[in-house]
Design a protein around this motif. Structure first.
Motif, PDB file in Angstrom:
ATOM      1  N   ASN A  72       0.795  -1.223   0.000  1.00 20.34           N
ATOM      2  CA  ASN A  72       0.000   0.000   0.000  1.00 20.34           C
ATOM      3  C   ASN A  72       0.830   1.277   0.000  1.00 20.34           C
ATOM      4  N   GLN A  73       2.112   1.197   0.253  1.00 18.94           N
ATOM      5  CA  GLN A  73       2.957   2.395   0.196  1.00 18.94           C
ATOM      6  C   GLN A  73       3.497   2.648  -1.209  1.00 18.94           C
ATOM      7  N   LEU A  74       3.308   1.720  -2.129  1.00 21.89           N
ATOM      8  CA  LEU A  74       3.790   1.891  -3.498  1.00 21.89           C
ATOM      9  C   LEU A  74       2.967   2.962  -4.216  1.00 21.89           C
ATOM     10  N   SER A  75       3.650   3.835  -4.935  1.00 20.17           N
ATOM     11  CA  SER A  75       2.960   4.951  -5.596  1.00 20.17           C
ATOM     12  C   SER A  75       2.878   4.791  -7.113  1.00 20.17           C
ATOM     13  N   GLU A  76       3.468   3.748  -7.651  1.00 18.83           N
ATOM     14  CA  GLU A  76       3.448   3.497  -9.094  1.00 18.83           C
ATOM     15  C   GLU A  76       2.588   2.270  -9.375  1.00 18.83           C
ATOM     16  N   PRO A  77       2.067   2.147 -10.589  1.00 11.67           N
ATOM     17  CA  PRO A  77       1.226   0.994 -10.910  1.00 11.67           C
ATOM     18  C   PRO A  77       2.038  -0.267 -11.187  1.00 11.67           C
ATOM     19  N   TRP A  78       1.365  -1.388 -11.093  1.00 10.36           N
ATOM     20  CA  TRP A  78       1.895  -2.683 -11.481  1.00 10.36           C
ATOM     21  C   TRP A  78       1.678  -2.849 -12.982  1.00 10.36           C
ATOM     22  N   THR A  79       2.545  -3.603 -13.634  1.00 11.27           N
ATOM     23  CA  THR A  79       2.404  -3.886 -15.053  1.00 11.27           C
ATOM     24  C   THR A  79       2.348  -5.402 -15.251  1.00 11.27           C
ATOM     25  N   PHE A  80       1.321  -5.842 -15.945  1.00 10.84           N
ATOM     26  CA  PHE A  80       1.112  -7.252 -16.247  1.00 10.84           C
ATOM     27  C   PHE A  80       1.243  -7.430 -17.753  1.00 10.84           C
ATOM     28  N   HIS A  81       2.137  -8.310 -18.177  1.00  9.65           N
ATOM     29  CA  HIS A  81       2.335  -8.605 -19.598  1.00  9.65           C
ATOM     30  C   HIS A  81       1.628  -9.917 -19.912  1.00  9.65           C
ATOM     31  N   TRP A  82       0.670  -9.860 -20.828  1.00 15.31           N
ATOM     32  CA  TRP A  82      -0.167 -10.995 -21.174  1.00 15.31           C
ATOM     33  C   TRP A  82       0.128 -11.468 -22.593  1.00 15.31           C
ATOM     34  N   TRP A 101      -9.979 -17.590 -24.179  1.00 17.12           N
ATOM     35  CA  TRP A 101      -9.758 -17.748 -22.734  1.00 17.12           C
ATOM     36  C   TRP A 101      -8.358 -18.289 -22.431  1.00 17.12           C
ATOM     37  N   ASP A 102      -7.487 -18.355 -23.401  1.00 18.72           N
ATOM     38  CA  ASP A 102      -6.133 -18.887 -23.211  1.00 18.72           C
ATOM     39  C   ASP A 102      -5.104 -17.834 -22.789  1.00 18.72           C
ATOM     40  N   TRP A 103      -5.525 -16.663 -22.363  1.00 20.06           N
ATOM     41  CA  TRP A 103      -4.574 -15.613 -21.987  1.00 20.06           C
ATOM     42  C   TRP A 103      -3.777 -16.025 -20.757  1.00 20.06           C
ATOM     43  N   GLN A 104      -2.462 -15.736 -20.791  1.00 20.62           N
ATOM     44  CA  GLN A 104      -1.562 -16.058 -19.677  1.00 20.62           C
ATOM     45  C   GLN A 104      -0.634 -14.879 -19.418  1.00 20.62           C
ATOM     46  N   VAL A 105      -0.240 -14.738 -18.156  1.00 24.52           N
ATOM     47  CA  VAL A 105       0.706 -13.692 -17.770  1.00 24.52           C
ATOM     48  C   VAL A 105       2.125 -14.215 -17.983  1.00 24.52           C
ATOM     49  N   ASN A 106       2.924 -13.463 -18.725  1.00 25.13           N
ATOM     50  CA  ASN A 106       4.334 -13.812 -18.942  1.00 25.13           C
ATOM     51  C   ASN A 106       5.241 -13.156 -17.918  1.00 25.13           C
ATOM     52  N   MET A 107       4.829 -11.966 -17.431  1.00 21.11           N
ATOM     53  CA  MET A 107       5.658 -11.231 -16.489  1.00 21.11           C
ATOM     54  C   MET A 107       4.791 -10.220 -15.745  1.00 21.11           C
ATOM     55  N   ILE A 108       5.106 -10.019 -14.475  1.00 21.79           N
ATOM     56  CA  ILE A 108       4.514  -8.956 -13.667  1.00 21.79           C
ATOM     57  C   ILE A 108       5.671  -8.096 -13.198  1.00 21.79           C
ATOM     58  N   HIS A 109       5.502  -6.776 -13.313  1.00 24.28           N
ATOM     59  CA  HIS A 109       6.608  -5.881 -12.994  1.00 24.28           C
ATOM     60  C   HIS A 109       6.111  -4.677 -12.194  1.00 24.28           C
ATOM     61  N   HIS A 110       6.964  -4.206 -11.305  1.00 21.87           N
ATOM     62  CA  HIS A 110       6.718  -2.964 -10.566  1.00 21.87           C
ATOM     63  C   HIS A 110       8.063  -2.289 -10.344  1.00 21.87           C
ATOM     64  N   ASP A 111       8.187  -1.045 -10.776  1.00 26.05           N
ATOM     65  CA  ASP A 111       9.467  -0.323 -10.690  1.00 26.05           C
ATOM     66  C   ASP A 111       9.964  -0.110  -9.263  1.00 26.05           C
ATOM     67  N   GLN A 112       9.039  -0.047  -8.303  1.00 25.94           N
ATOM     68  CA  GLN A 112       9.441   0.236  -6.928  1.00 25.94           C
ATOM     69  C   GLN A 112       9.722  -1.014  -6.104  1.00 25.94           C
TER      70      GLN A 112
END
Length: 157
Positions: free
Chosen positions: A126-136, A144-155
């Motif tokens: 909750n202290q993070l001020s930047e968004p999360w990025t999900f690469h699908w 319905w076959d979508w999958q996450v390849n990477m989740i990233h957060h700069d902080q």
């Protein structure tokens, strides 16, 4: 009442329902498909349904934190298992998608109660001020076959 009229009415309703279902499954844009997959992933995490979360993570999942699909699930279990209740509040969501690829950026805040790491996790996220990025990606042919390849957060390091 005429039996033939009832049968025709039922057949007409079945046909309309089938057309609507076909449109809903195959006629949605890649953006709508990714948005639906993202929300289903968020729900699976809230419920700590690790089998469902694993289905959303690509077999070759990797991230800047050194996770594979298996280690991401292990860490999720470790850090979220102490929650009695857990809600992921999402905001400022942006979805970009084209055929077979998508990216979601969103702010995530956690709400919940628990023991163990739960308060530490709440405070940290909750202290993070930047968004999360999900690469699908969608390696299959079904919407319905979508999958996450990477989740990233700069902080998050």
């Amino acid at each position: 009442m005429d039996t033939r009229l009832i049968v025709r009415s039922i057949l007409a309703l079945v046909l309309l329902a089938s057309l609507w279902l076909a449109w809903w499954v195959f006629g949605r844009s890649p953006e709508a498909q990714v948005r639906a997959a993202q929300m289903a992933l968020i729900e699976a995490v809230e419920e700590r349904d690790w089998d469902a979360v694993q289905e959303f993570l690509a077999a070759n999942y990797t991230d800047a934190y050194g996770h594979t699909r298996e280690s991401a699930i292990q860490d999720g279990k470790k850090y979220l298992s102490g929650f009695y209740t857990l809600t992921l509040k999402t905001d400022q969501t942006t979805v970009r998608a084209a055929k077979g690829q998508g990216m979601v950026t969103m702010m995530i805040r956690l709400e919940g109660n628990g023991i163990g790491y739960s308060q530490l996790v709440l405070g940290h996220v909750n202290q993070l001020s930047e968004p999360w990025t999900f690469h699908w990606s969608n390696p299959g042919r079904w919407p319905w076959d979508w999958q996450v390849n990477m989740i990233h957060h700069d902080q998050v390091r």
